[in-house]
Design a protein around this motif. Structure first.
Motif, PDB file in Angstrom:
ATOM      1  N   ILE A  43       0.091  -0.971  -0.077  1.00 48.88           N
ATOM      2  CA  ILE A  43       0.406   0.168  -0.185  1.00 48.88           C
ATOM      3  C   ILE A  43       0.686   1.277   0.011  1.00 48.88           C
ATOM      4  O   ILE A  43       0.754   2.363  -0.939  1.00 48.88           O
ATOM      5  CB  ILE A  43      -0.813  -0.293   0.910  1.00 48.88           C
ATOM      6  CG1 ILE A  43      -1.900  -1.151   1.314  1.00 48.88           C
ATOM      7  CG2 ILE A  43      -1.646   1.102   1.252  1.00 48.88           C
ATOM      8  CD1 ILE A  43      -2.615  -1.280   2.546  1.00 48.88           C
ATOM      9  N   ARG A  44       1.858   1.304   1.114  1.00 48.57           N
ATOM     10  CA  ARG A  44       2.871   2.332   0.838  1.00 48.57           C
ATOM     11  C   ARG A  44       3.487   2.130  -0.153  1.00 48.57           C
ATOM     12  O   ARG A  44       3.765   3.370  -1.002  1.00 48.57           O
ATOM     13  CB  ARG A  44       3.902   2.264   1.864  1.00 48.57           C
ATOM     14  CG  ARG A  44       3.631   2.078   3.730  1.00 48.57           C
ATOM     15  CD  ARG A  44       4.499   2.179   4.323  1.00 48.57           C
ATOM     16  NE  ARG A  44       5.922   1.081   4.145  1.00 48.57           N
ATOM     17  CZ  ARG A  44       4.923   0.378   4.816  1.00 48.57           C
ATOM     18  NH1 ARG A  44       4.318   0.307   5.607  1.00 48.57           N
ATOM     19  NH2 ARG A  44       6.045  -0.889   4.963  1.00 48.57           N
ATOM     20  N   GLU A  45       3.862   1.239  -1.298  1.00 42.65           N
ATOM     21  CA  GLU A  45       4.430   1.488  -2.144  1.00 42.65           C
ATOM     22  C   GLU A  45       4.150   2.123  -3.768  1.00 42.65           C
ATOM     23  O   GLU A  45       3.921   3.058  -4.127  1.00 42.65           O
ATOM     24  CB  GLU A  45       5.532   0.287  -2.219  1.00 42.65           C
ATOM     25  CG  GLU A  45       6.152  -0.228  -2.256  1.00 42.65           C
ATOM     26  CD  GLU A  45       6.900  -1.265  -1.940  1.00 42.65           C
ATOM     27  OE1 GLU A  45       6.186  -2.173  -3.226  1.00 42.65           O
ATOM     28  OE2 GLU A  45       8.908  -1.946  -1.648  1.00 42.65           O
ATOM     29  N   GLU A  46       2.385   1.396  -3.564  1.00 45.26           N
ATOM     30  CA  GLU A  46       1.616   1.773  -5.176  1.00 45.26           C
ATOM     31  C   GLU A  46       1.408   3.293  -4.213  1.00 45.26           C
ATOM     32  O   GLU A  46       1.313   3.824  -6.097  1.00 45.26           O
ATOM     33  CB  GLU A  46       0.285   1.620  -4.240  1.00 45.26           C
ATOM     34  CG  GLU A  46       0.242  -0.380  -5.511  1.00 45.26           C
ATOM     35  CD  GLU A  46      -0.706  -0.531  -5.493  1.00 45.26           C
ATOM     36  OE1 GLU A  46      -1.952  -0.265  -4.717  1.00 45.26           O
ATOM     37  OE2 GLU A  46      -1.470  -2.646  -4.819  1.00 45.26           O
ATOM     38  N   GLY A  47       0.942   4.065  -3.615  1.00 47.85           N
ATOM     39  CA  GLY A  47       0.754   5.589  -3.615  1.00 47.85           C
ATOM     40  C   GLY A  47      -0.471   6.010  -3.218  1.00 47.85           C
ATOM     41  O   GLY A  47      -1.602   5.086  -3.261  1.00 47.85           O
ATOM     42  N   SER A  48      -0.735   6.724  -3.465  1.00 51.44           N
ATOM     43  CA  SER A  48      -2.004   7.556  -3.833  1.00 51.44           C
ATOM     44  C   SER A  48      -3.142   6.587  -4.470  1.00 51.44           C
ATOM     45  O   SER A  48      -3.168   6.141  -5.804  1.00 51.44           O
ATOM     46  CB  SER A  48      -2.805   8.544  -3.711  1.00 51.44           C
ATOM     47  OG  SER A  48      -3.936   9.563  -4.107  1.00 51.44           O
ATOM     48  N   LEU A  49      -4.771   6.142  -4.179  1.00 50.08           N
ATOM     49  CA  LEU A  49      -5.207   6.221  -5.078  1.00 50.08           C
ATOM     50  C   LEU A  49      -5.515   7.066  -5.753  1.00 50.08           C
ATOM     51  O   LEU A  49      -6.229   7.030  -7.407  1.00 50.08           O
ATOM     52  CB  LEU A  49      -6.634   5.112  -4.506  1.00 50.08           C
ATOM     53  CG  LEU A  49      -5.878   3.782  -4.310  1.00 50.08           C
ATOM     54  CD1 LEU A  49      -7.618   2.946  -3.124  1.00 50.08           C
ATOM     55  CD2 LEU A  49      -5.735   2.969  -4.958  1.00 50.08           C
ATOM     56  N   THR A  50      -5.800   8.354  -5.062  1.00 44.90           N
ATOM     57  CA  THR A  50      -6.856   9.109  -6.298  1.00 44.90           C
ATOM     58  C   THR A  50      -5.650   9.528  -7.682  1.00 44.90           C
ATOM     59  O   THR A  50      -6.490  10.025  -8.611  1.00 44.90           O
ATOM     60  CB  THR A  50      -6.494  10.727  -5.241  1.00 44.90           C
ATOM     61  OG1 THR A  50      -7.432  10.319  -4.217  1.00 44.90           O
ATOM     62  CG2 THR A  50      -6.867  11.783  -5.917  1.00 44.90           C
ATOM     63  N   ALA A  51      -4.682   9.705  -7.336  1.00 47.75           N
ATOM     64  CA  ALA A  51      -3.402   9.812  -8.875  1.00 47.75           C
ATOM     65  C   ALA A  51      -3.165   9.020  -9.276  1.00 47.75           C
ATOM     66  O   ALA A  51      -3.727   8.789 -10.733  1.00 47.75           O
ATOM     67  CB  ALA A  51      -1.911   9.226  -8.346  1.00 47.75           C
ATOM     68  N   GLN A  52      -3.573   7.421  -9.214  1.00 50.89           N
ATOM     69  CA  GLN A  52      -3.981   6.041 -10.407  1.00 50.89           C
ATOM     70  C   GLN A  52      -5.377   6.402 -11.069  1.00 50.89           C
ATOM     71  O   GLN A  52      -5.666   6.497 -12.053  1.00 50.89           O
ATOM     72  CB  GLN A  52      -3.550   5.075  -9.133  1.00 50.89           C
ATOM     73  CG  GLN A  52      -2.830   4.682  -9.176  1.00 50.89           C
ATOM     74  CD  GLN A  52      -3.234   2.989  -8.190  1.00 50.89           C
ATOM     75  OE1 GLN A  52      -2.955   2.008  -9.137  1.00 50.89           O
ATOM     76  NE2 GLN A  52      -2.095   3.209  -7.140  1.00 50.89           N
ATOM     77  N   GLU A  53      -6.637   7.510 -10.092  1.00 52.46           N
ATOM     78  CA  GLU A  53      -8.101   7.197 -10.712  1.00 52.46           C
ATOM     79  C   GLU A  53      -7.212   8.194 -12.287  1.00 52.46           C
ATOM     80  O   GLU A  53      -8.129   8.518 -12.668  1.00 52.46           O
ATOM     81  CB  GLU A  53      -8.737   7.977  -9.073  1.00 52.46           C
ATOM     82  CG  GLU A  53      -9.768   8.171  -9.909  1.00 52.46           C
ATOM     83  CD  GLU A  53     -10.914   8.862  -8.814  1.00 52.46           C
ATOM     84  OE1 GLU A  53     -11.761   8.990  -8.831  1.00 52.46           O
ATOM     85  OE2 GLU A  53     -11.046   8.793  -8.002  1.00 52.46           O
ATOM     86  N   LYS A  54      -6.401   9.419 -11.683  1.00 52.87           N
ATOM     87  CA  LYS A  54      -6.398  10.130 -12.526  1.00 52.87           C
ATOM     88  C   LYS A  54      -5.871  10.316 -13.771  1.00 52.87           C
ATOM     89  O   LYS A  54      -6.112  10.171 -15.143  1.00 52.87           O
ATOM     90  CB  LYS A  54      -5.806  11.512 -11.974  1.00 52.87           C
ATOM     91  CG  LYS A  54      -6.248  12.684 -10.865  1.00 52.87           C
ATOM     92  CD  LYS A  54      -5.715  13.361 -10.452  1.00 52.87           C
ATOM     93  CE  LYS A  54      -6.098  14.403  -9.409  1.00 52.87           C
ATOM     94  NZ  LYS A  54      -4.709  15.819  -9.363  1.00 52.87           N
TER      95      LYS A  54
END
Length: 437
Positions: free
Chosen positions: A328-339
């Protein structure tokens, strides 16, 4: 000539033989019973009562030679009927005595076949009794593995007006045993529907038997039908667990699922409150972690620990929790992936982010991403619609979930969607204390 009452001859002596209730005729010699009676020849009339008395006293050594005389001397139709009736009574009582003496020993009931055949064939067997004898003859044929013959006797008994609470079920079971599983399932469904129409609910054993028979013959559509019928009638957590494992989570399952498809059954186990033990929690958590869904893996571990079904000492659970937190830490924010998903040419990334939100329990966002993925295209439509339906179901939108699940058309996902749709309709109820897990 002596005259015996037909009512007396047709009187029933009920005994338990081999777990079955059977009937045998009796003989009487009262002169006031002459009206409508049977006329015996003098030789038979002279000894028939002695035979009956010896049978009633369970004095079989005395009764047998007298019976042989009755059978030898019988010349008229009435004589032959009485001889068959007494012989049946004799053999029946002997079996009852043997069972009483040694309840655990197997009983050879073939001795009943000959007198039953004689009673069925006798012209003077009362119509009310002929059906009973046909039914009993069918039972003997079934015990002997002659299932098609048994079915014929049962059908004749039915035509003769025989009626018994277990009759229809016995006929249905014999159809299964004869190899006609499809016909047996059809008849069992009719019996279940009849009971429902009468305002009662068929016992759980009916559904379990149908599922086992259909699955054994690899009749997948019929098995699926009965799985849904069962859980609709009895939507307990224990039953949800049983049907989902039967459908796709064991080596002998109805269908073979890949890991992604299996996860959607685990999600239904979770939604229905049917995750029962450490093994299921750990398998579910490991499966979603391996699919790149650390949020869901973490949530499953925490939920299992909170319920007490996943021990805090579980090394597997600890490892999954640690690895998931790192991912989860390595993936980062889901908001960024959503964009990024919004700018993508196809819906693949949107579907993946939707899965992550689903694992988080953020159903509103998951629904939004899944719908975007379907609009953009380039995705496995049935998989995305399954996940959309799950998100809608978990959010409380039953109508939307039902529509999404109905759009899933290819197997085995169509079956998964049907089970989810059934859950949306019937929900689940806690299993009774002591219910099998």
């Amino acid at each position: 000539m002596k005259i015996l009452s037909k009512l007396a001859v047709a009187a029933l002596l009920t005994t338990s033989v081999g777990g079955l209730t059977v009937a045998a005729p009796a003989v009487a010699q009262k002169k006031d019973e002459q009206k409508g009676g049977l006329k015996l020849s003098k030789p038979v009339a002279a000894i028939a009562k002695s035979a009956q008395d010896a049978i009633a006293a369970k004095n079989f050594a005395v009764a047998d030679p007298i019976l042989v005389q009755v059978e030898t001397l019988a010349t008229t139709d009435d004589d032959k009927y009485i001889a068959a009736a007494l012989r049946y009574d004799y053999e029946n009582q002997k079996l009852a005595a043997a069972q009483a003496a040694n309840p655990k020993a197997p009983l050879d009931q073939t001795s009943l076949a000959k007198p039953l055949d004689a009673l069925i064939a006798a012209k003077n067997t009362p119509a009310a009794d002929r059906g009973k004898y046909l039914y009993r003859r069918g039972q003997l044929a079934s015990i002997g593995g002659q299932f098609q013959v048994a079915t014929q006797y049962y059908q004749q008994a039915k035509a003769a007006g025989y009626n018994d609470p277990e009759f229809e079920l016995q006929l249905i079971k014999t159809k299964f045993q004869s190899g006609d599983v499809t016909g047996g399932l059809t008849d069992l469904e009719a019996e279940v529907n009849k009971q429902e129409a009468a305002g009662t609910k068929a016992p759980e054993a009916y559904y379990r038997y149908a599922i086992a028979q259909a699955n054994q013959k690899q009749l997948k559509p019929q098995t699926m039908t009965w799985l849904k019928k069962y859980i609709t009638a009895y939507p307990t957590t224990a039953n949800w667990r049983a049907i989902l494992i039967t459908y796709g989570l064991q080596p002998t399952s109805v269908v073979k699922l890949d890991k992604s498809q299996s996860i959607d059954l685990f999600r239904l186990l979770r939604a229905s409150g049917s995750l029962a033990d450490q093994a299921l929690y750990e398998e579910y958590a490991q499966s979603v972690y391996d699919r790149g869904l650390p949020y869901e893996a973490q949530a499953v571990v925490r939920e299992g620990q909170a319920s007490g079904k996943l021990p805090a000492t579980s090394s597997s659970a600890k490892a999954i929790a640690t690895d998931s937190a790192t991912a989860i830490r390595e993936e980062g924010s889901l908001t960024a992936q959503e964009k990024k998903a919004a700018l993508a040419k196809d819906g693949k990334l949107a579907s993946q982010v939707g899965d992550a939100y689903l694992g988080q329990g953020n159903y509103a966002k998951a629904i939004e991403l899944y719908r975007s993925a379907l609009t953009k295209g380039g995705v496995a439509t049935d998989e995305v619609n399954t996940h959309l339906g799950i998100a809608l179901a978990r959010s409380g939108d039953k109508a939307g979930a039902t529509t999404a699940f109905a759009s899933v058309t290819t197997e085995p996902r169509a079956g998964i969607a049907q089970l989810w749709s059934t859950y949306v309709t019937v929900g689940s109820t806690p299993s009774a204390p002591g219910a099998p897990s």
